[in-house]
Enzyme design. Structure first.
Site, PDB file in Angstrom:
ATOM      1  CG  HIS A  71      55.825 -32.176  -3.752  1.00 57.49           C
ATOM      2  ND1 HIS A  71      56.571 -32.854  -3.206  1.00 57.49           N
ATOM      3  CD2 HIS A  71      56.221 -32.143  -5.129  1.00 57.49           C
ATOM      4  CE1 HIS A  71      57.525 -33.485  -3.976  1.00 57.49           C
ATOM      5  NE2 HIS A  71      57.393 -32.794  -5.324  1.00 57.49           N
ATOM      6  N   GLY A  77      44.857 -32.340  -2.448  1.00 58.83           N
ATOM      7  CA  GLY A  77      44.323 -30.994  -3.104  1.00 58.83           C
ATOM      8  C   GLY A  77      45.154 -29.704  -2.679  1.00 58.83           C
ATOM      9  CG  ASN A  96      56.380 -33.816   0.573  1.00 64.05           C
ATOM     10  OD1 ASN A  96      56.371 -33.399  -0.601  1.00 64.05           O
ATOM     11  ND2 ASN A  96      55.250 -33.932   1.391  1.00 64.05           N
ATOM     12  N   PRO A 162      54.636 -39.022  -7.892  1.00 67.03           N
ATOM     13  CG  PRO A 162      54.206 -37.838  -9.797  1.00 67.03           C
ATOM     14  CD  PRO A 162      54.061 -37.986  -8.299  1.00 67.03           C
ATOM     15  CG  HIS A 192      61.314 -30.762 -13.792  1.00 70.05           C
ATOM     16  ND1 HIS A 192      61.218 -32.096 -14.211  1.00 70.05           N
ATOM     17  CD2 HIS A 192      60.888 -30.432 -12.689  1.00 70.05           C
ATOM     18  CE1 HIS A 192      60.634 -32.725 -12.852  1.00 70.05           C
ATOM     19  NE2 HIS A 192      60.503 -31.830 -12.043  1.00 70.05           N
ATOM     20  CB  THR A 193      62.374 -24.467 -17.242  1.00 69.43           C
ATOM     21  OG1 THR A 193      63.190 -23.415 -17.908  1.00 69.43           O
ATOM     22  CG2 THR A 193      61.319 -23.789 -16.310  1.00 69.43           C
ATOM     23  CB  SER A 250      67.967 -20.399 -20.016  1.00 67.06           C
ATOM     24  OG  SER A 250      67.657 -21.738 -20.149  1.00 67.06           O
TER      25      SER A 250
HETATM   26  C1  HEM Z   1      55.894 -36.822 -12.980  1.00 66.37           C
HETATM   27  C2  HEM Z   1      55.934 -35.831 -12.616  1.00 66.37           C
HETATM   28  C3  HEM Z   1      57.287 -35.368 -11.803  1.00 66.37           C
HETATM   29  C4  HEM Z   1      58.174 -36.022 -10.909  1.00 66.37           C
HETATM   30  C5  HEM Z   1      58.588 -37.533 -10.989  1.00 66.37           C
HETATM   31  C6  HEM Z   1      59.218 -35.053 -10.665  1.00 66.37           C
HETATM   32  C7  HEM Z   1      60.324 -35.168 -10.009  1.00 66.37           C
HETATM   33  C8  HEM Z   1      61.321 -34.445  -9.290  1.00 66.37           C
HETATM   34  C9  HEM Z   1      62.479 -34.994  -8.738  1.00 66.37           C
HETATM   35  C10 HEM Z   1      62.959 -36.205  -8.749  1.00 66.37           C
HETATM   36  C11 HEM Z   1      63.085 -33.658  -8.367  1.00 66.37           C
HETATM   37  C12 HEM Z   1      64.570 -33.704  -7.634  1.00 66.37           C
HETATM   38  C13 HEM Z   1      64.115 -33.647  -6.146  1.00 66.37           C
HETATM   39  C14 HEM Z   1      65.246 -33.981  -5.391  1.00 66.37           C
HETATM   40  O1  HEM Z   1      66.611 -33.766  -5.603  1.00 66.37           O
HETATM   41  O2  HEM Z   1      64.938 -34.378  -4.195  1.00 66.37           O
HETATM   42  C15 HEM Z   1      62.222 -32.639  -8.903  1.00 66.37           C
HETATM   43  C16 HEM Z   1      62.718 -31.292  -8.731  1.00 66.37           C
HETATM   44  C17 HEM Z   1      61.738 -30.191  -9.079  1.00 66.37           C
HETATM   45  N1  HEM Z   1      60.468 -30.393  -9.687  1.00 66.37           N
HETATM   46 FE1  HEM Z   1      59.448 -31.912 -10.217  1.00 66.37          FE
HETATM   47  N2  HEM Z   1      58.721 -33.936 -10.761  1.00 66.37           N
HETATM   48  C18 HEM Z   1      57.579 -33.762 -11.434  1.00 66.37           C
HETATM   49  C19 HEM Z   1      56.718 -32.688 -11.633  1.00 66.37           C
HETATM   50  C20 HEM Z   1      56.919 -31.476 -11.557  1.00 66.37           C
HETATM   51  C21 HEM Z   1      55.776 -30.491 -11.540  1.00 66.37           C
HETATM   52  C22 HEM Z   1      54.457 -30.716 -12.138  1.00 66.37           C
HETATM   53  C23 HEM Z   1      56.552 -29.074 -11.288  1.00 66.37           C
HETATM   54  C24 HEM Z   1      56.080 -27.891 -11.073  1.00 66.37           C
HETATM   55  C25 HEM Z   1      55.058 -27.594 -11.838  1.00 66.37           C
HETATM   56  C26 HEM Z   1      57.847 -29.584 -10.705  1.00 66.37           C
HETATM   57  C27 HEM Z   1      58.874 -28.751 -10.187  1.00 66.37           C
HETATM   58  C28 HEM Z   1      60.223 -29.072  -9.711  1.00 66.37           C
HETATM   59  C29 HEM Z   1      60.935 -28.099  -9.392  1.00 66.37           C
HETATM   60  C30 HEM Z   1      60.931 -26.489  -9.591  1.00 66.37           C
HETATM   61  C31 HEM Z   1      62.186 -28.835  -8.804  1.00 66.37           C
HETATM   62  C32 HEM Z   1      63.472 -28.443  -8.309  1.00 66.37           C
HETATM   63  C33 HEM Z   1      63.261 -28.108  -6.633  1.00 66.37           C
HETATM   64  C34 HEM Z   1      64.551 -27.166  -6.380  1.00 66.37           C
HETATM   65  O3  HEM Z   1      65.489 -26.864  -7.066  1.00 66.37           O
HETATM   66  O4  HEM Z   1      64.480 -26.910  -5.009  1.00 66.37           O
HETATM   67  N3  HEM Z   1      58.229 -31.096 -10.770  1.00 66.37           N
HETATM   68  N4  HEM Z   1      61.226 -33.198  -9.251  1.00 66.37           N
HETATM   69  C1  LIG Z   2      69.802 -21.736 -23.980  1.00 65.67           C
HETATM   70  O1  LIG Z   2      69.111 -20.649 -23.432  1.00 65.67           O
HETATM   71  C2  LIG Z   2      69.445 -19.348 -24.357  1.00 65.67           C
HETATM   72  C3  LIG Z   2      68.911 -18.518 -23.331  1.00 65.67           C
HETATM   73  O2  LIG Z   2      67.613 -18.567 -22.887  1.00 65.67           O
HETATM   74  C4  LIG Z   2      68.774 -19.499 -25.575  1.00 65.67           C
HETATM   75  O3  LIG Z   2      68.891 -18.458 -26.256  1.00 65.67           O
HETATM   76  C5  LIG Z   2      69.142 -20.754 -26.261  1.00 65.67           C
HETATM   77  O4  LIG Z   2      68.505 -20.940 -27.423  1.00 65.67           O
HETATM   78  C6  LIG Z   2      69.384 -22.023 -25.518  1.00 65.67           C
HETATM   79  N1  LIG Z   2      69.954 -23.039 -26.196  1.00 65.67           N
HETATM   80  C7  LIG Z   2      69.655 -24.412 -26.076  1.00 65.67           C
HETATM   81  C8  LIG Z   2      70.471 -25.367 -26.687  1.00 65.67           C
HETATM   82  O5  LIG Z   2      68.762 -24.817 -25.657  1.00 65.67           O
END
Ligand code: HEM
Ligand SMILES: *[C@@H]1O[C@H](CO)[C@@H](O)[C@H](O)[C@H]1NC(C)=O
Length: 326
Positions: A71, A77, A96, A162, A192-193, A250
C-alpha cells in the site's frame, strides 16, 4: 542521435515528475546504502532485531508489513507516505483502514535514530522490515536495496488501491503502470499466502456474485460451506476474518501453497481465484504451484515493488519521526 533525444526526453520527464522515475529511470537505489553511514552500526540488523521481537509476540505482523509495503509503494511510490498522520492523510482512506504495522515501523525507527540520528529513511525501514518479516514467516531472505527518501505528501484522495473484484486484465494494467510485469503481479499476489481478509471483502462471492443472486460458481463447494458458516449474510461482515491461504497447515507460512489452493478453486478473494482461471496468468500459477522457486521469484518481485517511484538523492527528506514531516 535519436537515442540521445530519447535519453534527454526521459531525463526531462523524470525532472518534471520531481524525480519520481519508474524503474529504468535514474534510481540510484543500491544494496547496502547505509554501509559506513552510521559508523559501525549495522542498520539492517538493528531493524531486524525490532522485527524479530515484534514477530515473537505476534507472527501476524508479517502479513501486516507485507500489505503495508504494497500500500505504501502503490500510492506515491515507496516514500512512506502511508505513515503520515493527518486529518486527510493516506492512512485515513477506507482502503487503508485495516493496514497495520505502524507501531513496528515507529519502533524500528526510534531504535535506529538512537544510534544513528537523521540518516535512515522511513521508506527504507518499511522495505527492510518487510524483508525480515517475509523470512521470519518462512519465506526466502532476499537482499534489499536502500537509499529511498521520505515523501512529504499524503492525501486520502490519492489512494486508489485495486478492489478485490478487479479483473486479471485490469490488474495487469494497474501493475504495469507501476513498471511491474504480469509475472511480477502473479508473484506479488502470492503475498496472500499469509494474512486474513474480512468477510466484507469477498461476501458477494457467497451470496450475490456479480449481482446474479447466486454464489460464485467457481468456488469449491466445501470452501463455500465453510465460508457461509463463517460469514453469515446478516452479520456484520467487517467482524469476521478468514485466512487468505486456505491450507490450514501453512496459512501463516510464506510459501507456494496459495497457488495450490487457488488451483483447487479455494481462493478467497475474487482476484485470487481469477488468477488461477485466467489464460494469461494460469501458466505462471501452475509453474509456481508445481515448485518453480517461489522464494526467489517472490523476492525479486518484492525488490521491484520496492523500487516503484522512489525518491532518492536530495529529493524528499529523512523524517525524524515516521508519522510526521520534519
Ligand atoms: C490486485 C491486487 C490486490 C488486491 C485486490 C488485494 C486485496 C486485498 C484485500 C481485499 C485484503 C483483505 C483486507 C481486509 O480484510 O480489509 C488483502 C489482504 C492482504 N494483502 Fe492484498 N491485495 C492485492 C495485492 C497484494 C500484494 C501485492 C500484497 C503483498 C505483496 C498483498 C498482501 C496482503 C496481505 C499480506 C494481506 C493480509 C493482511 C493482514 O492479515 O493484515 N496484497 N488484500
Ligand atoms: C499445505 O501445506 C503443507 C505445508 O506447507 C504442504 O506440505 C501441503 O502440500 C499443502 N497442501 C496443499 C493442498 O496445498
Amino acid at each position: 542521435m535519436a537515442k540521445l533525444i530519447i535519453m534527454a526526453l526521459a531525463f526531462l520527464v523524470c525532472a518534471a515528475s520531481r524525480g519520481r522515475c519508474e524503474e529504468g529511470g535514474t534510481s540510484p537505489l543500491q544494496v547496502g546504502f547505509y554501509d559506513g553511514k552510521c559508523a559501525d552500526v549495522d542498520v539492517e540488523a538493528a531493524v531486524g532485531a525490532v522485527v524479530a521481537s515484534f514477530y515473537d509476540r505476534d507472527p501476524t505482523v508479517a502479513a501486516a508489513l507485507l500489505r503495508l509495503q504494497f500500500h505504501d509503494c502503490f500510492i506515491h511510490g515507496c516514500d512512506a507516505s502511508i505513515l503520515l498522520d493527518g486529518p486527510d492523510s493516506e492512512k485515513t482512506s477506507p482502503a487503508n483502514r485495516r493496514v497495520r504495522g505502524y507501531d513496528l515501523i515507529e519502533a524500528a525507527k526510534s531504535s535506529v535514530e538512537a544510534v544513528c540520528p537523521g540518516v535512515v529513511s522511513c521508506a527504507d525501514i518499511i522495505v527492510m522490515a518487510t524483508r525480515d518479516a517475509v523470512s521470519l514467516g518462512g519465506g526466502g531472505r532476499y537482499t534489499v536495496q536502500t537509499g529511498r527518501r521520505d515523501g512529504t505528501i499524503s492525501f486520502a484522495s490519492d489512494v486508489n488501491m485495486p478492489a478485490s473484484s478487479i479483473s486479471v486484465s485490469d490488474s495487469i494494467k494497474v501493475f504495469g503502470e507501476k513498471g511491474l510485469s504480469p509475472t511480477d503481479m502473479v508473484y506479488l499476489l502470492g503475498g496472500h499466502t499469509i494474512g486474513v481478509a474480512r468477510c466484507s471483502t469477498f461476501q458477494d462471492r457467497l451470496y450475490n456474485f456479480q449481482n446474479t443472486g447466486e454464489p460464485d460458481p467457481t468456488m469449491d463447494s466445501t470452501l463455500r460451506d465453510t465460508l457461509l458458516a463463517r460469514c453469515p449474510q446478516d452479520s456484520d461482515s467487517d467482524e469476521n476474518t478468514v485466512d487468505l491461504d486456505q491450507n490450514a497447515s501453512s496459512s501463516s507460512t510464506v510459501d507456494n501453497s496459495y497457488y495450490q489452493q487457488i488451483l483447487s478453486n479455494r481462493g478467497i478473494l475474487q482476484i485470487d481465484q481469477e488468477l488461477a482461471l485466467d489464460q494469461w496468468t494460469r501458466p505462471t500459477v501452475d509453474a509456481i504451484a508445481q515448485g518453480l522457486d517461489f522464494n526467489m521469484g517472490f523476492g525479486q518481485a518484492m525488490i521491484k515493488l520496492g523500487a516503484v517511484q522512489v525518491l532518492t538523492g536530495e529529493q524528499g527528506e529523512v523524517r525524524q519521526f515516521c508519522n510526521r514531516n520534519n
